[in-house]
Design a protein around this motif. Sequence first.
Motif, PDB file in Angstrom:
ATOM      1  N   ILE A  53      25.416  54.965  40.304  1.00 20.38           N
ATOM      2  CA  ILE A  53      26.671  54.343  39.864  1.00 20.38           C
ATOM      3  C   ILE A  53      26.585  52.838  40.101  1.00 20.38           C
ATOM      4  CG2 ILE A  53      28.085  56.396  40.287  1.00 20.38           C
ATOM      5  CD1 ILE A  53      29.202  54.936  42.747  1.00 20.38           C
ATOM      6  N   ARG A  54      27.297  52.106  39.260  1.00 17.68           N
ATOM      7  CA  ARG A  54      27.370  50.648  39.417  1.00 17.68           C
ATOM      8  C   ARG A  54      28.550  50.315  40.315  1.00 17.68           C
ATOM      9  NH1 ARG A  54      28.142  48.372  33.817  1.00 17.68           N
ATOM     10  NH2 ARG A  54      29.334  50.286  33.673  1.00 17.68           N
ATOM     11  N   VAL A  55      28.371  49.299  41.169  1.00 17.19           N
ATOM     12  CA  VAL A  55      29.401  48.871  42.100  1.00 17.19           C
ATOM     13  C   VAL A  55      29.628  47.371  41.931  1.00 17.19           C
ATOM     14  CG1 VAL A  55      30.030  48.646  44.541  1.00 17.19           C
ATOM     15  CG2 VAL A  55      28.818  50.687  43.745  1.00 17.19           C
ATOM     16  N   ASN A  56      30.887  46.986  41.730  1.00 14.94           N
ATOM     17  CA  ASN A  56      31.284  45.588  41.633  1.00 14.94           C
ATOM     18  C   ASN A  56      31.444  45.067  43.056  1.00 14.94           C
ATOM     19  OD1 ASN A  56      32.808  43.210  41.554  1.00 14.94           O
ATOM     20  ND2 ASN A  56      34.019  43.867  39.796  1.00 14.94           N
ATOM     21  N   CYS A  57      30.555  44.156  43.460  1.00 11.63           N
ATOM     22  CA  CYS A  57      30.555  43.652  44.835  1.00 11.63           C
ATOM     23  C   CYS A  57      31.270  42.314  44.999  1.00 11.63           C
ATOM     24  CB  CYS A  57      29.122  43.503  45.326  1.00 11.63           C
ATOM     25  SG  CYS A  57      28.195  45.048  45.294  1.00 11.63           S
ATOM     26  N   ASP A  58      31.449  41.564  43.926  1.00 10.22           N
ATOM     27  CA  ASP A  58      32.045  40.232  44.062  1.00 10.22           C
ATOM     28  C   ASP A  58      32.395  39.636  42.700  1.00 10.22           C
ATOM     29  OD1 ASP A  58      32.904  37.859  45.211  1.00 10.22           O
ATOM     30  OD2 ASP A  58      30.904  37.003  45.338  1.00 10.22           O
ATOM     31  N   ALA A  59      33.335  40.245  42.026  1.00 10.18           N
ATOM     32  CA  ALA A  59      33.753  39.748  40.717  1.00 10.18           C
ATOM     33  C   ALA A  59      35.117  40.354  40.385  1.00 10.18           C
ATOM     34  CB  ALA A  59      32.737  40.125  39.654  1.00 10.18           C
ATOM     35  N   VAL A  60      35.679  39.994  39.263  1.00  7.46           N
ATOM     36  CA  VAL A  60      36.959  40.569  38.853  1.00  7.46           C
ATOM     37  C   VAL A  60      36.729  42.002  38.375  1.00  7.46           C
ATOM     38  CG1 VAL A  60      38.854  40.427  37.176  1.00  7.46           C
ATOM     39  CG2 VAL A  60      37.964  38.342  38.226  1.00  7.46           C
ATOM     40  N   TYR A  61      37.491  42.935  38.952  1.00 11.01           N
ATOM     41  CA  TYR A  61      37.468  44.330  38.512  1.00 11.01           C
ATOM     42  C   TYR A  61      38.640  44.487  37.549  1.00 11.01           C
ATOM     43  CZ  TYR A  61      37.723  49.396  38.481  1.00 11.01           C
ATOM     44  OH  TYR A  61      37.767  50.704  38.072  1.00 11.01           O
ATOM     45  N   PRO A  62      38.391  44.711  36.254  1.00 10.19           N
ATOM     46  CA  PRO A  62      39.453  44.660  35.243  1.00 10.19           C
ATOM     47  C   PRO A  62      40.201  45.972  34.989  1.00 10.19           C
ATOM     48  CG  PRO A  62      37.348  44.890  34.165  1.00 10.19           C
ATOM     49  CD  PRO A  62      37.067  44.817  35.648  1.00 10.19           C
ATOM     50  N   SER A  63      39.884  47.035  35.723  1.00 12.75           N
ATOM     51  CA  SER A  63      40.477  48.338  35.408  1.00 12.75           C
ATOM     52  C   SER A  63      41.390  48.877  36.504  1.00 12.75           C
ATOM     53  CB  SER A  63      39.369  49.352  35.126  1.00 12.75           C
ATOM     54  OG  SER A  63      38.574  48.913  34.052  1.00 12.75           O
ATOM     55  N   ALA A  64      42.036  47.992  37.256  1.00 16.83           N
ATOM     56  CA  ALA A  64      42.969  48.423  38.298  1.00 16.83           C
ATOM     57  C   ALA A  64      44.316  48.764  37.662  1.00 16.83           C
ATOM     58  CB  ALA A  64      43.150  47.324  39.335  1.00 16.83           C
ATOM     59  N   SER A  65      45.133  49.481  38.399  1.00 18.75           N
ATOM     60  CA  SER A  65      46.476  49.773  37.889  1.00 18.75           C
ATOM     61  C   SER A  65      47.466  49.708  39.049  1.00 18.75           C
ATOM     62  CB  SER A  65      46.533  51.152  37.229  1.00 18.75           C
ATOM     63  OG  SER A  65      46.229  52.157  38.163  1.00 18.75           O
ATOM     64  N   GLY A  66      48.710  49.384  38.723  1.00 22.72           N
ATOM     65  CA  GLY A  66      49.760  49.346  39.734  1.00 22.72           C
ATOM     66  C   GLY A  66      49.625  48.221  40.734  1.00 22.72           C
ATOM     67  N   VAL A  67      49.007  47.120  40.354  1.00 22.13           N
ATOM     68  CA  VAL A  67      48.862  45.987  41.269  1.00 22.13           C
ATOM     69  C   VAL A  67      49.780  44.848  40.843  1.00 22.13           C
ATOM     70  CG1 VAL A  67      46.510  46.598  41.955  1.00 22.13           C
ATOM     71  CG2 VAL A  67      46.844  45.061  40.023  1.00 22.13           C
ATOM     72  N   THR A  68      50.171  44.037  41.818  1.00 15.80           N
ATOM     73  CA  THR A  68      51.053  42.901  41.567  1.00 15.80           C
ATOM     74  C   THR A  68      50.239  41.618  41.679  1.00 15.80           C
ATOM     75  OG1 THR A  68      52.902  44.119  42.524  1.00 15.80           O
ATOM     76  CG2 THR A  68      53.153  41.719  42.347  1.00 15.80           C
ATOM     77  N   PRO A  69      50.260  40.767  40.655  1.00 12.13           N
ATOM     78  CA  PRO A  69      49.481  39.527  40.705  1.00 12.13           C
ATOM     79  C   PRO A  69      49.794  38.718  41.976  1.00 12.13           C
ATOM     80  CG  PRO A  69      50.366  39.852  38.513  1.00 12.13           C
ATOM     81  CD  PRO A  69      50.987  40.902  39.393  1.00 12.13           C
ATOM     82  N   GLY A  70      48.725  38.209  42.618  1.00 13.32           N
ATOM     83  CA  GLY A  70      48.854  37.421  43.831  1.00 13.32           C
ATOM     84  C   GLY A  70      48.830  38.246  45.114  1.00 13.32           C
ATOM     85  N   GLU A  71      48.950  39.552  44.994  1.00 13.36           N
ATOM     86  CA  GLU A  71      49.013  40.445  46.153  1.00 13.36           C
ATOM     87  C   GLU A  71      47.606  40.767  46.659  1.00 13.36           C
ATOM     88  OE1 GLU A  71      51.766  44.153  46.346  1.00 13.36           O
ATOM     89  OE2 GLU A  71      49.983  44.709  45.198  1.00 13.36           O
ATOM     90  N   TYR A  72      47.413  40.634  47.986  1.00  8.34           N
ATOM     91  CA  TYR A  72      46.136  41.037  48.586  1.00  8.34           C
ATOM     92  C   TYR A  72      46.086  42.556  48.652  1.00  8.34           C
ATOM     93  CZ  TYR A  72      45.089  36.242  49.848  1.00  8.34           C
ATOM     94  OH  TYR A  72      44.803  34.902  49.788  1.00  8.34           O
ATOM     95  N   ARG A  73      44.889  43.103  48.516  1.00  9.20           N
ATOM     96  CA  ARG A  73      44.685  44.558  48.517  1.00  9.20           C
ATOM     97  C   ARG A  73      43.811  44.941  49.704  1.00  9.20           C
ATOM     98  NH1 ARG A  73      48.288  46.936  45.491  1.00  9.20           N
ATOM     99  NH2 ARG A  73      46.877  48.691  45.177  1.00  9.20           N
TER     100      ARG A  73
END
Length: 158
Positions: A53-73
């Motif tokens: 599997i491919r893993v995004n280690c340090d870039a924008v992950y474009p397929s998230a859902s239910g997140v609020t812009p500016g919010e830390y995860r």
Amino acid sequence: MAITSFKAGEAISAGELVYVSSASYVYKASSIVLDQASVVGIAVDSGIAGSLIRVNCDAVYPSASGVTPGEYRYLSILVSGQHVPYSTWASELASTAYDGAYLTNIGRAVSTTSVEIEIAKPLFISNPTSVLLMESSTGVILDAILQEDGSTIDLETA
């Protein structure tokens, strides 16, 4: 964009946070143990144990859902591999009998569907809440019992 391929040690779904085991397999990350809280990235692909599997280690992950812009995860305490906002993470910690958990900042939401992955070192946070112990409670280690009058019974001398 830092995308790396790893062999899955268990079934992993796209969007789950993963860590690398000592055997070099990726597993769903967990906030309870330091090694498992050391997130390497977010899975880009889904796969079964043994698949690549491919893993995004340090870039924008474009397929998230239910997140609020500016919010830390942060890596969830209760659901392995999931990311949550800090308020949810703190509520999860308060609802457990754990002595504490690792707070792993995995990045910041940049839109309602994207998270900028910037993994931070896990930080152990002690659980400040009390736990109600019942006969059905399991997995809890007691040092002392608090009585109604405020005195304690130290279990080492009891």
